[in-house]
Design an enzyme around this catalytic site. Structure first.
Site, PDB file in Angstrom:
ATOM      1  CG  ASP A 194      -2.195  -0.819   0.980  1.00 25.47           C
ATOM      2  OD1 ASP A 194      -2.248  -1.546  -0.042  1.00 25.47           O
ATOM      3  OD2 ASP A 194      -3.119  -0.754   1.815  1.00 25.47           O
ATOM      4  CG  ASN A 234      -7.855  -3.545  -2.893  1.00 21.32           C
ATOM      5  OD1 ASN A 234      -8.635  -2.584  -2.938  1.00 21.32           O
ATOM      6  ND2 ASN A 234      -8.217  -4.726  -2.414  1.00 21.32           N
ATOM      7  CG  ASP A 285      -8.786  -1.994   9.257  1.00 15.05           C
ATOM      8  OD1 ASP A 285      -9.907  -2.047   8.709  1.00 15.05           O
ATOM      9  OD2 ASP A 285      -7.867  -1.269   8.860  1.00 15.05           O
ATOM     10  CD  GLU A 297      -8.274  -4.513   2.391  1.00 15.80           C
ATOM     11  OE1 GLU A 297      -9.426  -4.213   2.749  1.00 15.80           O
ATOM     12  OE2 GLU A 297      -7.263  -3.935   2.837  1.00 15.80           O
ATOM     13  CG  HIS A 302      -4.114  -7.096   4.438  1.00 11.68           C
ATOM     14  ND1 HIS A 302      -3.724  -6.069   5.237  1.00 11.68           N
ATOM     15  CD2 HIS A 302      -5.315  -6.695   3.931  1.00 11.68           C
ATOM     16  CE1 HIS A 302      -4.624  -5.102   5.215  1.00 11.68           C
ATOM     17  NE2 HIS A 302      -5.600  -5.460   4.418  1.00 11.68           N
ATOM     18  NE  ARG A 303      -6.666  -4.732   8.239  1.00  8.64           N
ATOM     19  CZ  ARG A 303      -5.463  -4.301   8.629  1.00  8.64           C
ATOM     20  NH1 ARG A 303      -4.728  -5.011   9.452  1.00  8.64           N
ATOM     21  NH2 ARG A 303      -4.993  -3.139   8.211  1.00  8.64           N
ATOM     22  CE  LYS A 327      -5.115  -3.378   0.592  1.00  2.56           C
ATOM     23  NZ  LYS A 327      -5.407  -2.329   1.555  1.00  2.56           N
TER      24      LYS A 327
END
Ligand code: S3P
Ligand code: PEP
Length: 432
Positions: A49, A94, A318, A346, A390-391, A416
């Site tokens: 990012d 993204n 998040d 995402e 990613h999360r 990311k």
């Protein structure tokens, strides 16, 4: 597809130096690029990012020097809005924190900019931001579907006045407009049109603007007034706090694996809302210790188990995902509410979390804006799909505290925001 097998874990213990915050890194880079003077940024995050923001600034001609490890960056500001003599196409992957703030910033100066991204970026809304920029005289065209990137911007400057903006889908629209506002041609009043989600991110924005010399009059997050025709001034040096969202995985590892696990870089003095994650873990029974600059998590006292919680986590969307997988080990049904905008990140995170938690044997209710998780008697072995999110990859690593192997598909998607996640995970965990 590349995958990573995590064997059952016995315990977790250790200390982690958190990489820099994504939210702070991209805000500071953009402000430094427009500021008068040179800013030296330390503890910058090195991740996809941030690379998208750096590549864009580089294409525009902003001068910066990045250290070999890419965590120190000396930016020579343009002393005003970003400009380009030739038409530019900027690829923003993204990265919401690049797309939204750049869309507003690039309206201010001179030039023609096409903002593109990954296919998922074209499904993430931006219409509420553009609807606020157009009445201020901005020239923005949708190149695909209305209200979504890709965008074409012909910079003409933005006028002062009073404008309404919606904040019920993403706070990043307000962040983008706030950061552009000081360079408008007149004083600007921004009025919230309805609810504002993810509110602590606005505190990050206001704090960053203040560090670059700009004051915003904030009337209870309902009206913001900013003087026009101003220039940001470089603070000379600025250190990026450790990423509080990234901290959530390690704090849960400490709570589930005995601990203590201590994360350095965020704490009581942090400006990031996601530091409040530790309070939710505490509510579940974990033992939490704080200082200004670190947070430590341990299992509940006397061998007690974590307890389920029913919590509104709109303020920490998040880190909230990490509560959903921590809930696999809590007694009772955990309910996380007011998280509709998980659906426009995402991936559709409400749907993806429900699908993957179900694979592990959990009983899950997927509401329109909430999720309920009841743990299984025994976590089942599963291959977790990560949806280029990613999360999802990171928060499902906690499932290895069951008695089965957990396979994480496409673990590289953590790049990311946290390329070194699984290395650090291995450092603080011990297998059975
Ligand atoms: O401003 C920011 O840095 C962010 C705001 C949040 O988005 P929303 O405001 O869309 O919830 C968050 O999910 C994102 O990761 C980063
Ligand atoms: C929602 C996220 O990212 P973005 O900045 O792209 O919105 C995230 O990091 O969880």
């Amino acid at each position: 597809m590349n995958s990573l097998t995590l064997h059952p874990l016995k315990s977790a213990k250790g200390e982690i130096q958190l990489p820099g915050s994504k939210s702070l890194s991209n805000r500071i880079l953009l402000l430094a690029a427009q500021a008068k003077g040179v800013t030296t940024i330390t503890n910058l995050l090195d991740s996809d990012d941030i690379r998208r923001m750096l590549e864009s600034l580089d294409s525009i001609g902003v001068q910066f020097e990045l250290s070999d490890d890419k965590t120190t960056c000396k930016v020579t500001g343009q002393a005003g809005p970003l400009k380009s003599e030739k038409a530019l196409e900027l690829f923003l992957g993204n990265a919401g924190t690049a797309m939204r703030p750049l869309a507003a910033a690039l309206c201010l100066g001179e030039g023609e900019f096409t903002l593109t991204g990954e296919p998922r970026m074209y499904e993430r809304p931006i219409g509420d931001l553009i609807d606020a920029l157009l009445p201020l005289g901005a020239n923005v065209e949708y190149l695909g579907d209305k209200d979504y990137p890709p965008l074409k911007i012909k910079a003409t400057g933005i006028n002062g006045g009073e404008v309404k903006i919606k904040g019920n889908i993403s706070s990043q629209f307000l962040t983008a407009l706030l950061m552009a506002a000081p360079m408008a041609k007149g004083d600007l009043t921004i009025v919230m049109d309805g609810e504002l989600v993810s509110k602590p991110y606005i505190d990050i924005t206001l704090d960053c603007m203040a560090r670059f010399g700009i004051t915003v009059e904030n009337d209870n997050y309902q009206r913001f007034t900013i003087k026009g025709n101003q220039t940001y001034s470089a603070p000379e040096t600025i250190m990026v706090e450790g990423d509080a969202s990234s901290a959530s995985y390690f704090l849960s590892l400490g709570a589930l694996g005995g601990g203590p696990v201590r994360v350095h870089g965020t704490g009581l003095a942090s400006i990031q809302g996601d530091a409040q994650y530790a309070k939710v873990l505490e509510q579940m029974g974990a033992k939490i210790t704080w200082s200004d600059f670190w947070i430590q998590a341990e299992a509940p006292e006397n061998g007690a188990k974590l307890q389920a919680v029913d919590v509104d986590l709109n303020h920490i969307p998040d880190a909230a995902m990490t509560i959903a997988t921590t809930a696999l080990f809590a007694t009772g049904t955990t309910k996380i509410t007011n998280i509709y905008n998980w659906r426009v990140k995402e991936t559709d995170r409400l749907n993806a979390m429900a699908t993957e938690l179900t694979k592990l044997g959990a009983t899950v209710v997927e509401g329109n804006d909430y999720i309920e998780v009841t743990p299984p008697a025994e976590i089942q072995s599963a291959a977790i799909d990560t949806y280029d999110d990613h999360r999802i990859a990171m928060c499902f690593s906690l499932a290895a505290f069951g008695n089965s192997d957990i396979i994480i598909n496409d673990p590289g998607c953590t790049s990311k925001t946290f390329p070194t996640y699984f290395e650090l995970f291995k450092q603080v965990t011990i297998e059975k």
